[in-house]
Scaffold this motif. Sequence first.
Motif, short mmCIF file in Angstrom:
data_model
loop_
_atom_site.label_atom_id
_atom_site.label_comp_id
_atom_site.label_asym_id
_atom_site.label_seq_id
_atom_site.Cartn_x
_atom_site.Cartn_y
_atom_site.Cartn_z
N VAL A 193 -13.00 13.89 -3.72
CA VAL A 193 -12.76 13.18 -2.36
C VAL A 193 -13.23 11.72 -1.83
CG1 VAL A 193 -14.58 14.14 -0.31
CG2 VAL A 193 -13.65 15.79 -1.56
N ILE A 194 -13.76 10.84 -2.93
CA ILE A 194 -14.30 9.82 -2.81
C ILE A 194 -13.36 8.94 -2.35
CG2 ILE A 194 -15.96 8.13 -4.06
CD1 ILE A 194 -18.01 10.18 -4.49
N LEU A 195 -12.48 9.13 -3.63
CA LEU A 195 -10.88 8.37 -3.88
C LEU A 195 -10.82 8.70 -2.76
CD1 LEU A 195 -9.35 6.65 -5.25
CD2 LEU A 195 -8.61 8.33 -6.32
N THR A 196 -9.38 9.90 -1.78
CA THR A 196 -9.83 10.08 -0.97
C THR A 196 -9.74 9.21 0.85
OG1 THR A 196 -8.85 12.42 -1.08
CG2 THR A 196 -8.85 11.26 1.28
N TYR A 197 -10.99 8.71 0.46
CA TYR A 197 -11.86 8.12 1.45
C TYR A 197 -12.05 6.97 1.32
CZ TYR A 197 -14.41 11.38 4.11
OH TYR A 197 -14.52 12.86 4.51
N ALA A 198 -11.62 6.19 -0.28
CA ALA A 198 -11.53 4.86 -0.38
C ALA A 198 -10.19 4.24 -0.28
CB ALA A 198 -12.18 4.89 -1.74
N LEU A 199 -8.69 5.54 -0.73
CA LEU A 199 -7.47 4.79 0.22
C LEU A 199 -7.51 5.17 1.09
CD1 LEU A 199 -6.05 7.23 -3.00
CD2 LEU A 199 -6.80 4.94 -3.01
N CYS A 200 -8.37 5.52 2.44
CA CYS A 200 -7.60 5.70 3.99
C CYS A 200 -7.63 4.28 4.49
CB CYS A 200 -8.69 6.33 4.39
SG CYS A 200 -8.20 6.76 5.91
N GLY A 201 -6.62 3.37 4.09
CA GLY A 201 -6.69 1.72 4.43
C GLY A 201 -5.48 0.83 3.94
N PHE A 202 -4.70 0.49 4.85
CA PHE A 202 -3.59 -0.48 4.95
C PHE A 202 -3.46 -1.91 4.38
CE2 PHE A 202 -1.99 1.69 8.62
CZ PHE A 202 -1.02 2.63 8.06
N THR A 203 -4.84 -1.19 2.81
CA THR A 203 -5.64 -2.41 2.70
C THR A 203 -4.63 -3.26 1.34
OG1 THR A 203 -6.58 -1.09 1.14
CG2 THR A 203 -8.13 -2.81 3.36
N ASN A 204 -2.76 -3.50 1.30
CA ASN A 204 -2.07 -4.57 0.76
C ASN A 204 -1.45 -5.71 1.46
OD1 ASN A 204 0.70 -3.97 1.58
ND2 ASN A 204 -0.67 -1.38 1.99
N PHE A 205 -1.02 -6.37 0.09
CA PHE A 205 -0.65 -7.17 0.63
C PHE A 205 0.69 -7.52 1.32
CE2 PHE A 205 -2.35 -8.16 -3.69
CZ PHE A 205 -3.20 -9.27 -3.01
N ALA A 206 1.73 -6.10 1.60
CA ALA A 206 2.62 -6.29 2.64
C ALA A 206 1.50 -6.02 3.57
CB ALA A 206 3.22 -5.24 1.95
N SER A 207 0.99 -4.99 3.90
CA SER A 207 0.21 -5.10 5.44
C SER A 207 0.09 -6.30 5.68
CB SER A 207 -1.09 -3.80 5.58
OG SER A 207 -0.16 -2.73 4.74
N VAL A 208 -0.20 -6.95 5.01
CA VAL A 208 -1.31 -8.48 5.10
C VAL A 208 -0.59 -9.04 6.12
CG1 VAL A 208 -2.17 -10.43 4.54
CG2 VAL A 208 -3.38 -8.57 4.07
N GLY A 209 1.13 -9.04 5.73
CA GLY A 209 2.07 -9.80 5.90
C GLY A 209 2.55 -9.74 6.80
N ILE A 210 2.48 -8.06 7.37
CA ILE A 210 2.83 -7.39 8.28
C ILE A 210 2.16 -7.50 9.79
CG2 ILE A 210 3.21 -4.84 9.74
CD1 ILE A 210 4.78 -3.49 7.24
#
Length: 415
Positions: free
Chosen positions: A354-371
Motif C-alpha cells: 500500500v505504501i509503495l502504491t502511494y509512492a508510485l502515484c505520480g508522473f515522476t520520470n524523465f519522459a514526463s518532464v520532457g512532455i
Amino acid sequence: MSTLQLQALAGLPALGLLAWVLGGCRRGVRPRVVVAGLLGQLLVAAALLHIPPLRAGFALVGDGVDALARATRAGTSLVFGYLGGAPLPYAETVPGGSFILFFQALPLVLLVGALSALLYHWRILPLVVRGLARGLGWLFGLSGACNLSVAANVFVGMVEAPLLIRPWLARLTRAELFTCMVAGLATISGNMLVVYATMIAPVVPDAAGQLLTASLVSAPGAVLAALLMVPEREAAGAAGPEADAPRLYDSSMDALVRGTADGLQLLLGIMASLIVFVALVALVNGMLQPLTGWTLEGIAGLVFWPLAFAMGIPASECATVAQSLGVKVVVNEFVSYLQLAASGAAGLTERSRVILTYALCGFTNFASVGIMVTGMAAMCPERRAEIVRLGLRSLVAASIACCMAGATVGVLTAP
C-alpha cells in the motif's frame, strides 16, 4: 503506535528537510507552508482512510472502476475480438498468456477521456476543482491561478492543468510556476488512475480508493516540496480561481468526440513511450551490466533506499521498494505498477504494498518532464528558459512529494 509508524512519522519531516537542503535556499521558507504541508497531508489521509463513511466511498470508487473496465471490455471485444477480451477460440495453456496490454487495458483511457470531457462540459469537474483550489489557497496563501492548477492536477494531466490557467501563466511568480510543475509530476490524471487501479486491484486492497487518496494527499505534499526547494519571495502575481473555467466544447456530443480523440492521442503516446523507454533502458543496461555488474534500476534503487526507509518500510523490504521507485524514475510508473501487479512485489507485506502504491502515484520520470516542459513552454513562450531550467528540479521535488505521500500512509497504517 508501532516502530514502523514512528519510523514513517520521523521520515515525513526528514523528506521535507531533504527538499529544503537540495533547494539550496536557506531563507524565505514560511513556517505556515511547513505546518500546512505536513498537517494537510496527514489530515487528508486520516480522513479518507479512517472516517467510516469516507472509507466506504472507496468501495464505490472501486465499483465505478470495475464498471468502466467491463464497459471498455465490451467495446474492445467487439473491435478486437479475442485479442480484446472476447472468449478465446483456443485453450489457454499459460494462465494470463492471452492478456494483451494494448488491446485490453489501455483502451480504458479512451472511455475515461470521453467521460472526463463530458464532466468538464457539464461544469461538474470545474466545480470540484474550484473547491479544492480554495482549500489550497487557505492553507498556503498562494495565488488563485496556482491553486487552481494544483487542484486540477488531481484529476487531469501535467499539461492539461496548466492549460486551464494559460492566461495567468506569465504572471505567476517563480515559486508558483515551480509549484505548478511539481504538482503536475507528483500526481496522476484520472484516466491513468482508473487504468492503474484495474491493474493492481488483485494485489492492493481498495486499489481505486487508495490511488485517489494518494493523488489528493500528494497535492499539499507537492506544494510543500516545491516551496521548500524554491521559496516564495514575491507577492502573489496572479488572480484566478474566481474566474470561470474556459468553455472548451460546443455541446455534449462535441465533448465526447473531442475527449475520445484526446484519449486516443494519449493512448498512442503511452504505447510509444513504453516501447521506446523500455527499449532504451534495456539498451543501456546491455552495455552497463557487462562492464559494471549494475543496471540503471539497481543504481536508482540504491539512491532510493533511504527514501523507502523514511516511508516506514521495514529494512528487509527497502531494497525491493527502492528498486520499484528506481524503475518509476528511469522508465515510468506504468512499468512499476505492471511489475507490482505481476509479482505482487514479491516479499512485501500488504502494508508495504500500500505504501509503495502511494509512492508510485505520480508522473515522476524523465519522459514526463520532457512532455511537461514542452507543453508549458508552448503555452508561455516568454518564460521558456525559466521553465526549462526548473524541469529537472521539479522532478526531484515531485519524487520527494510522492515519497511524502508514502510516508503519510505509513504513519497512519499499522503493521
